[in-house]
Design a protein around this motif. Structure first.
Motif, PDB file in Angstrom:
ATOM      1  N   LYS A   5      -9.046  17.078 -16.187  1.00 26.22           N
ATOM      2  CA  LYS A   5      -8.536  16.400 -14.995  1.00 26.22           C
ATOM      3  C   LYS A   5      -9.574  16.349 -13.869  1.00 26.22           C
ATOM      4  CE  LYS A   5      -4.519  15.990 -16.911  1.00 26.22           C
ATOM      5  NZ  LYS A   5      -3.389  16.873 -16.811  1.00 26.22           N
ATOM      6  N   GLU A  35       5.239  34.572 -22.069  1.00 22.80           N
ATOM      7  CA  GLU A  35       6.434  33.730 -22.159  1.00 22.80           C
ATOM      8  C   GLU A  35       7.135  33.878 -23.517  1.00 22.80           C
ATOM      9  OE1 GLU A  35       5.669  29.652 -22.660  1.00 22.80           O
ATOM     10  OE2 GLU A  35       7.705  29.039 -22.155  1.00 22.80           O
ATOM     11  N   VAL A  93      -4.011  15.174 -23.491  1.00 24.98           N
ATOM     12  CA  VAL A  93      -4.357  15.053 -22.069  1.00 24.98           C
ATOM     13  C   VAL A  93      -3.846  13.722 -21.523  1.00 24.98           C
ATOM     14  CG1 VAL A  93      -6.262  14.902 -20.407  1.00 24.98           C
ATOM     15  CG2 VAL A  93      -6.373  16.564 -22.262  1.00 24.98           C
ATOM     16  N   TRP A 131       2.265  28.005 -12.654  1.00 23.11           N
ATOM     17  CA  TRP A 131       2.815  26.740 -13.190  1.00 23.11           C
ATOM     18  C   TRP A 131       4.349  26.800 -13.345  1.00 23.11           C
ATOM     19  CZ3 TRP A 131      -1.380  26.069 -17.574  1.00 23.11           C
ATOM     20  CH2 TRP A 131      -2.509  25.446 -17.025  1.00 23.11           C
ATOM     21  N   ARG A 133      -7.604  25.601 -24.837  1.00 20.99           N
ATOM     22  CA  ARG A 133      -7.066  24.263 -24.590  1.00 20.99           C
ATOM     23  C   ARG A 133      -6.219  24.230 -23.303  1.00 20.99           C
ATOM     24  NH1 ARG A 133      -2.061  22.206 -27.834  1.00 20.99           N
ATOM     25  NH2 ARG A 133      -1.219  23.499 -26.178  1.00 20.99           N
ATOM     26  N   ASP A 134      -5.324  25.223 -23.181  1.00 21.31           N
ATOM     27  CA  ASP A 134      -4.381  25.215 -22.051  1.00 21.31           C
ATOM     28  C   ASP A 134      -5.038  25.542 -20.711  1.00 21.31           C
ATOM     29  OD1 ASP A 134      -2.469  24.633 -23.861  1.00 21.31           O
ATOM     30  OD2 ASP A 134      -1.551  26.622 -23.904  1.00 21.31           O
ATOM     31  N   TYR A 135      -5.939  26.536 -20.710  1.00 21.50           N
ATOM     32  CA  TYR A 135      -6.448  27.030 -19.420  1.00 21.50           C
ATOM     33  C   TYR A 135      -7.872  26.569 -19.091  1.00 21.50           C
ATOM     34  CZ  TYR A 135      -2.316  29.775 -20.176  1.00 21.50           C
ATOM     35  OH  TYR A 135      -1.010  30.137 -20.440  1.00 21.50           O
ATOM     36  N   PRO A 193       3.354  21.610 -17.567  1.00 25.59           N
ATOM     37  CA  PRO A 193       2.225  22.558 -17.682  1.00 25.59           C
ATOM     38  C   PRO A 193       1.688  22.613 -19.111  1.00 25.59           C
ATOM     39  CG  PRO A 193       4.161  23.577 -16.676  1.00 25.59           C
ATOM     40  CD  PRO A 193       4.608  22.277 -17.240  1.00 25.59           C
ATOM     41  N   ALA A 194       0.375  22.784 -19.209  1.00 29.27           N
ATOM     42  CA  ALA A 194      -0.285  22.777 -20.518  1.00 29.27           C
ATOM     43  C   ALA A 194       0.345  23.720 -21.545  1.00 29.27           C
ATOM     44  CB  ALA A 194      -1.767  23.080 -20.344  1.00 29.27           C
ATOM     45  N   PRO A 195       0.701  24.969 -21.185  1.00 29.35           N
ATOM     46  CA  PRO A 195       1.232  25.865 -22.228  1.00 29.35           C
ATOM     47  C   PRO A 195       2.550  25.387 -22.834  1.00 29.35           C
ATOM     48  CG  PRO A 195       0.533  27.116 -20.322  1.00 29.35           C
ATOM     49  CD  PRO A 195       0.526  25.681 -19.918  1.00 29.35           C
ATOM     50  N   LYS A 196       3.213  24.455 -22.180  1.00 27.63           N
ATOM     51  CA  LYS A 196       4.461  23.914 -22.742  1.00 27.63           C
ATOM     52  C   LYS A 196       4.178  22.859 -23.804  1.00 27.63           C
ATOM     53  CE  LYS A 196       7.906  25.950 -20.683  1.00 27.63           C
ATOM     54  NZ  LYS A 196       8.890  26.704 -21.460  1.00 27.63           N
ATOM     55  N   ILE A 245       6.128  28.702 -15.233  1.00 25.46           N
ATOM     56  CA  ILE A 245       6.603  28.947 -16.599  1.00 25.46           C
ATOM     57  C   ILE A 245       7.137  30.373 -16.690  1.00 25.46           C
ATOM     58  CG2 ILE A 245       5.904  29.170 -19.016  1.00 25.46           C
ATOM     59  CD1 ILE A 245       3.893  26.927 -18.490  1.00 25.46           C
ATOM     60  N   PHE A 284      -7.637  21.507 -20.651  1.00 24.21           N
ATOM     61  CA  PHE A 284      -6.745  20.630 -19.885  1.00 24.21           C
ATOM     62  C   PHE A 284      -7.159  20.543 -18.409  1.00 24.21           C
ATOM     63  CE2 PHE A 284      -2.674  19.228 -22.019  1.00 24.21           C
ATOM     64  CZ  PHE A 284      -3.159  19.367 -23.304  1.00 24.21           C
ATOM     65  N   PHE A 291      11.725  19.934 -16.390  1.00 20.58           N
ATOM     66  CA  PHE A 291      10.889  19.965 -15.177  1.00 20.58           C
ATOM     67  C   PHE A 291      11.314  18.896 -14.170  1.00 20.58           C
ATOM     68  CE2 PHE A 291       8.502  22.348 -18.188  1.00 20.58           C
ATOM     69  CZ  PHE A 291       7.914  23.339 -17.424  1.00 20.58           C
ATOM     70  N   GLN A 318      -0.069  13.714 -21.399  1.00 19.27           N
ATOM     71  CA  GLN A 318       0.397  14.485 -20.236  1.00 19.27           C
ATOM     72  C   GLN A 318       0.297  13.626 -18.962  1.00 19.27           C
ATOM     73  OE1 GLN A 318      -2.192  17.593 -18.845  1.00 19.27           O
ATOM     74  NE2 GLN A 318      -0.521  19.043 -18.550  1.00 19.27           N
ATOM     75  N   SER A 374      -5.783  17.477 -29.172  1.00 17.40           N
ATOM     76  CA  SER A 374      -5.870  17.957 -27.782  1.00 17.40           C
ATOM     77  C   SER A 374      -6.335  16.863 -26.823  1.00 17.40           C
ATOM     78  CB  SER A 374      -6.838  19.141 -27.702  1.00 17.40           C
ATOM     79  OG  SER A 374      -6.379  20.171 -28.512  1.00 17.40           O
ATOM     80  N   ARG A 429       1.288  35.112 -25.720  1.00 13.88           N
ATOM     81  CA  ARG A 429       1.667  34.703 -24.367  1.00 13.88           C
ATOM     82  C   ARG A 429       2.881  35.512 -23.905  1.00 13.88           C
ATOM     83  NH1 ARG A 429      -0.481  29.426 -23.576  1.00 13.88           N
ATOM     84  NH2 ARG A 429      -2.418  29.470 -24.750  1.00 13.88           N
ATOM     85  N   ASP A 467       0.560  31.001 -15.735  1.00 12.10           N
ATOM     86  CA  ASP A 467       1.901  30.552 -16.120  1.00 12.10           C
ATOM     87  C   ASP A 467       2.910  30.784 -14.992  1.00 12.10           C
ATOM     88  OD1 ASP A 467       0.828  29.773 -18.467  1.00 12.10           O
ATOM     89  OD2 ASP A 467       1.874  31.209 -19.747  1.00 12.10           O
TER      90      ASP A 467
END
Lengths: 377, 76
Positions: free
Chosen positions: A296, A168, B39, A138, A287-289, B54-57, A140, A292, B76, B42, B35, A166, A135
């Motif tokens: 990509k 944050e 993707v 990124w 999902r986030d780390y 960023p993914a956590p957002k 955050i 996602f 952003f 995003q 999910s 988290r 984070d």
């Protein structure tokens, strides 16, 4: 027992001192002292690991924040945390597996390692610190006080059984002085009692009947084993969500709002919705780390719809324990998610609104999840 | 931005494109977007508006409606 009398004694004593103190910073320090006492009392080695990992992650967070080569420091920081997790938690599994795989080769040297202890909460703290570093990378998270960071990693109410909160979300709550409200005690008490009831009345009661079946499963008929599996499905939910209730309720006593971890997962009509409602803090983390970034990395549909969910859920599975059974359980769910996506995208004409079909979908999802618990037993 | 996002969501994720969604329609928490869809959403935001979120957002709490999405994109 982690949530035993010692825990609740410490919880009440800490809460009294916490609310007497006039400044939030001093309250946070009291929470750290109590957290260290809790961790050290249960596992002194874990306390050493927590302190070392906290210093390590905080330093790397600082480097990522200020240095030009953010990517390099981020990667080194993450690799270090994964390395620690693998060494403590999975080195035994990996060496045993290697020895078994090479056992058919005559005179092949066996690898033997010093049996390491698995520090309490190692899986939770490493995942929390990976999210913290990522984070920052990124943009955050920003630079913070070491006290807040240390409390984030060690907070005893959520240390051993999550949720994987988290930074944050937690940090702003630690920054400003909280005003005491009687509502905190009411909500906390209510949630803790609810959690205790789920854990000690429902889960343990079901376990009392179901556990003997698993100990001598060969002695029981398929019907009884199926019934015991159904029981285990309810037991594991009540057990784990009960722990989460206690963790969330205990944190509320300090005015801290911790993220919810369950949202009626057994009443969801597909496996994708199930995973948005079961161990939410972990599935969000995955999902986030994992999900996602992996998405990509490839361009093909096969990669996106099959390999990404299977790898992501495989990691989710093995996180639960050092056994290949957990990996298989994760892959099983990954394949389930993959098939659901393919069906939804290419085969389903329109979503069912009929109550009968919706109920059937809920039962089917529950059955799929329940069968998966076989690898957990 | 609002119209573009609504149009994209309707055409990409809703089985029935005639379904009405507004800037306050709950998309993630209601199960309309999962999910896998996030993707591509995003990626769309990155390409269309040049903003890397960023993914956590992208959570069911902070990224649930088109209105919230616009707020996050503007950060952003």
């Amino acid at each position: 027992m982690l949530f035993g009398l010692t825990f609740f004694g410490l919880l009440i004593a800490t809460a009294i001192i916490y609310w007497i103190l006039p400044y939030q910073k001093s309250r946070n320090i009291v929470l750290i002292i109590s957290s260290f006492a809790f961790i050290g009392y249960n596992d002194i080695n874990a306390l050493i690991v927590v302190i070392c990992l906290s210093v390590y992650a905080f330093l790397f967070g600082y480097f990522i924040e200020i240095k030009h080569n953010k990517k390099l420091f981020h990667r080194i920081g993450i690799i270090g945390l994964i390395f620690v997790l693998v060494i403590f938690k999975y080195s035994g599994l990996l060496t045993n597996t290697f020895n078994q795989l090479t056992s058919f080769i005559n005179d092949f040297p066996k690898i033997s390692i010093y049996k390491l202890f698995i520090p309490l909460g190692i899986s939770y703290i490493t995942f929390k610190y990976i999210s913290y570093l990522t984070d920052i990378y990124w943009n955050i998270n920003k630079e913070c006080s070491f006290i807040n960071f240390l409390l984030y990693g060690s907070l005893f109410t959520i240390f051993s059984a999550g949720p994987i909160e988290r930074f944050e979300r937690l940090n702003p709550q630690l920054e400003n002085k909280l005003q005491f409200q009687s509502e905190y005690i009411e909500k906390s008490f209510e949630r803790i009692v609810f959690g205790l009831a789920k854990k000690f009345i429902i889960a343990d009661w079901i376990g009392y009947f179901a556990s003997p079946v698993w100990k001598n499963s060969g002695d029981y008929s398929l019907e009884i084993r199926s019934l015991a599996l159904l029981g285990f499905s309810i037991q594991i939910y009540m057990d784990f969500s009960g722990y989460s209730d206690i963790a969330i309720g205990s944190s509320k006593l300090f005015g801290l709002s911790i993220m919810e971890n369950f949202n009626f997962p057994y009443f969801k009509s597909n496996i994708s919705q199930f995973w948005r409602s079961w161990h939410i803090s972990l599935s969000d983390w995955i999902r986030d780390y994992i999900f996602f970034p992996l998405s990509k990395m490839g361009k093909t549909k096969l990669w996106f719809y099959f390999f990404v969910p299977v790898i992501a859920m495989g990691i989710c599975g093995i996180w639960h324990g050092a056994s290949w059974n957990f990996l298989i359980w994760g892959i099983y769910h990954g394949v389930g998610l993959s098939f659901y996506q393919i069906w939804k995208k290419y085969l389903r004409r329109k979503p069912e609104t009929n109550i009968f079909f919706k109920s059937l979908a809920i039962v089917s999802t529950f059955t799929f999840v329940t069968i998966g618990w076989i690898w957990f037993i | 931005m609002k119209e573009k996002l609504i149009e994209f969501i309707k055409s990409e994720y809703l089985e029935n494109e005639d379904s009405e969604i507004t800037e306050d329609t709950k998309l993630i928490s209601s199960g309309l977007i999962d999910s896998f869809s996030l993707v591509s959403l995003q990626t769309y935001i990155e390409k269309e508006f040049g903003k890397k979120i960023p993914a956590p957002k992208i959570t069911a709490v902070s990224f649930d409606t088109v209105k919230q999405m616009i707020e996050i994109i503007n950060q952003f």
